[in-house]
Design a protein around this motif. Sequence first.
Motif, mmCIF file in Angstrom:
data_model
loop_
_atom_site.group_PDB
_atom_site.id
_atom_site.type_symbol
_atom_site.label_atom_id
_atom_site.label_comp_id
_atom_site.label_asym_id
_atom_site.label_seq_id
_atom_site.Cartn_x
_atom_site.Cartn_y
_atom_site.Cartn_z
ATOM 1 N N GLU A 258 0.826 -1.208 0.000
ATOM 2 C CA GLU A 258 0.000 0.000 0.000
ATOM 3 C C GLU A 258 0.863 1.262 0.000
ATOM 4 N N THR A 259 1.912 1.257 0.784
ATOM 5 C CA THR A 259 2.803 2.421 0.833
ATOM 6 C C THR A 259 3.483 2.652 -0.506
ATOM 7 N N TYR A 260 3.936 1.569 -1.133
ATOM 8 C CA TYR A 260 4.621 1.693 -2.417
ATOM 9 C C TYR A 260 3.665 2.207 -3.490
ATOM 10 N N THR A 261 2.407 1.766 -3.436
ATOM 11 C CA THR A 261 1.428 2.198 -4.431
ATOM 12 C C THR A 261 1.218 3.705 -4.386
ATOM 13 N N ARG A 262 1.323 4.300 -3.203
ATOM 14 C CA ARG A 262 1.114 5.737 -3.074
ATOM 15 C C ARG A 262 2.229 6.549 -3.710
ATOM 16 N N THR A 263 3.431 5.985 -3.807
ATOM 17 C CA THR A 263 4.581 6.752 -4.308
ATOM 18 C C THR A 263 5.182 6.177 -5.573
ATOM 19 N N GLY A 264 4.678 5.046 -6.050
ATOM 20 C CA GLY A 264 5.253 4.433 -7.229
ATOM 21 C C GLY A 264 4.177 3.766 -8.058
ATOM 22 N N PRO A 265 4.564 2.845 -8.936
ATOM 23 C CA PRO A 265 3.559 2.125 -9.718
ATOM 24 C C PRO A 265 2.636 1.338 -8.786
ATOM 25 N N GLU A 293 13.070 -5.551 -1.092
ATOM 26 C CA GLU A 293 14.226 -5.366 -1.952
ATOM 27 C C GLU A 293 13.796 -5.310 -3.417
ATOM 28 N N ALA A 294 12.817 -6.172 -3.804
ATOM 29 C CA ALA A 294 12.363 -6.181 -5.192
ATOM 30 C C ALA A 294 11.679 -4.861 -5.551
ATOM 31 N N LEU A 295 10.863 -4.330 -4.646
ATOM 32 C CA LEU A 295 10.203 -3.059 -4.925
ATOM 33 C C LEU A 295 11.218 -1.920 -4.996
ATOM 34 N N THR A 296 12.227 -1.977 -4.169
ATOM 35 C CA THR A 296 13.296 -0.977 -4.250
ATOM 36 C C THR A 296 13.990 -1.040 -5.601
ATOM 37 N N LYS A 300 14.679 1.542 -8.900
ATOM 38 C CA LYS A 300 16.018 1.805 -9.427
ATOM 39 C C LYS A 300 16.127 1.475 -10.905
ATOM 40 N N HIS A 301 15.569 0.337 -11.308
ATOM 41 C CA HIS A 301 15.879 -0.212 -12.628
ATOM 42 C C HIS A 301 14.698 -0.271 -13.581
ATOM 43 N N ALA A 302 13.522 0.190 -13.149
ATOM 44 C CA ALA A 302 12.356 0.135 -14.037
ATOM 45 C C ALA A 302 11.586 1.439 -13.913
ATOM 46 N N ALA A 303 12.189 2.505 -14.442
ATOM 47 C CA ALA A 303 11.584 3.826 -14.297
ATOM 48 C C ALA A 303 10.250 3.925 -15.030
ATOM 49 N N ASP A 304 10.063 3.130 -16.101
ATOM 50 C CA ASP A 304 8.832 3.228 -16.886
ATOM 51 C C ASP A 304 7.806 2.172 -16.501
ATOM 52 N N ALA A 305 8.014 1.474 -15.370
ATOM 53 C CA ALA A 305 7.058 0.445 -14.962
ATOM 54 C C ALA A 305 5.725 1.072 -14.612
ATOM 55 N N GLU A 320 5.932 -20.178 -2.449
ATOM 56 C CA GLU A 320 6.454 -19.555 -3.662
ATOM 57 C C GLU A 320 6.111 -18.073 -3.668
ATOM 58 N N LEU A 321 7.105 -17.266 -3.962
ATOM 59 C CA LEU A 321 6.945 -15.817 -4.029
ATOM 60 C C LEU A 321 7.377 -15.334 -5.404
ATOM 61 N N ARG A 322 6.528 -14.539 -6.054
ATOM 62 C CA ARG A 322 6.849 -13.957 -7.367
ATOM 63 C C ARG A 322 6.601 -12.462 -7.330
ATOM 64 N N ILE A 323 7.569 -11.695 -7.793
ATOM 65 C CA ILE A 323 7.422 -10.246 -7.958
ATOM 66 C C ILE A 323 7.804 -9.911 -9.387
ATOM 67 N N THR A 324 6.863 -9.388 -10.150
ATOM 68 C CA THR A 324 7.108 -9.060 -11.558
ATOM 69 C C THR A 324 6.696 -7.622 -11.824
ATOM 70 N N ASP A 325 7.369 -6.996 -12.804
ATOM 71 C CA ASP A 325 6.998 -5.652 -13.250
ATOM 72 C C ASP A 325 7.100 -5.610 -14.774
ATOM 73 N N ASP A 326 6.519 -4.572 -15.362
ATOM 74 C CA ASP A 326 6.526 -4.451 -16.823
ATOM 75 C C ASP A 326 7.478 -3.360 -17.310
ATOM 76 N N GLY A 327 8.442 -2.980 -16.471
ATOM 77 C CA GLY A 327 9.373 -1.928 -16.859
ATOM 78 C C GLY A 327 10.421 -2.413 -17.840
ATOM 79 N N LYS A 328 10.951 -1.438 -18.640
ATOM 80 C CA LYS A 328 11.966 -1.783 -19.637
ATOM 81 C C LYS A 328 13.190 -0.882 -19.567
ATOM 82 N N HIS A 329 13.050 0.296 -18.977
ATOM 83 C CA HIS A 329 14.157 1.250 -18.967
ATOM 84 C C HIS A 329 14.490 1.638 -17.530
#
Length: 382
Positions: A258-265, A293-296, A300-305, A320-329
């Motif tokens: 919830e905190t990450y959603t307020r300041t990021g994707p 760590e994955a959200l951090t 850092k590495h997916a500015a366009d996510a 099982e834990l999965r964290i995925t994003d759609d960033g490319k740059h």
Amino acid sequence: MSGWARAHPRKATAAKVALAAVLLFLVGFETVALARQPTRPHATVVATAVVVCLCAVPYARVPLKIRAWTAASVSLAGSVILIAGQHALEVWGLGEGIALLVLLTGVVHRAPGRTAAVLGPMLGLACVLAPMRDIRLGPWTVVYGVLTVVVSAYSMILRWQDAQRTRDLAAVRSAERLELARELHDLVAHHVTGIVVQARAARFTSLSGPQADAAFERIETSGGEALSAMRRLVRVLREGAARNRPLAGLAEVRTLAETYTRTGPPVALHIDKGLDETVPAEVAAAVFRIVREALTNVRKHAADATAVRVGVRAIPDALELRITDDGKHPARLTEQARGGGFGLAGLTERAEAMGGRLTAGPAPEGGWEVRAVLPVGEGEAR
């Protein structure tokens, strides 16, 4: 015993009274049994025994050290007077000997090292000499000699066990403080990276009015959270207090999303039902650290996510834990802001130490994926 006495003050008082009554009863019984011909030496034996028995009873306002010094001094003085002068006709030394053994146990077990090294032998010698006031040496001399050796050895074993327990506790606290130091690094990286990204976004984007206020509000919120987290962890590190439970678990994963959603994707989080009650605490703490760590790294590495998906589900004997994003740059950050790249490496070591595995790489559908499998034991997360 100290903890029991604090938890049950009335029972502790009753126990002290019972101890005093038993010791004084033994002194009285010995006096009556041996008083066929009362003499001055017998009066000295009784007076000495009464003082020693009263010293053996714990008092809240009288430290053990003072009671033990008093008992040892009085007992040794009485023994010297009777042995060097006129012996008593017959002495058992029941109450006084037991009282001296009680004090000997407390001194050898709990007293500081120098005090125990000096006062312990004095109490042991007083216990051995108590039955030697008799005009002839009897079986009680041997009995008290053996009891003194046994009690001293047992008390030394207890002292060694306490010292070992203290060392083990210090080692646990040291390990916990190192873990807290790692937590501090992760928190700083998480929040400060968000602040840097938002500040750069505000710098390179023409913001004004409500948009600028909202951006600065997010920066202020992230900075406040970082400072609060740092203060909590630094306070624990400075005080040296070890935590008895993990810092965070699955409940904190929801708060983090919830905190990450307020300041990021926006983060789409899914956790299988019932996992909060069935997943071991150390596994839940590892899940929280991996997600953080994955959200951090997304910042850092997916500015366009535009979206992040986090899934936690139970599989046979594991989680099982999965964290995925759609960033490319990647975001445009300085080398200092990017960090040293130790985050996922440390989490990979943690997962492997728990018997699991962690991988990170491009996702089949595009973007980036972090996947971890953590064992939870037979049937615990089903």
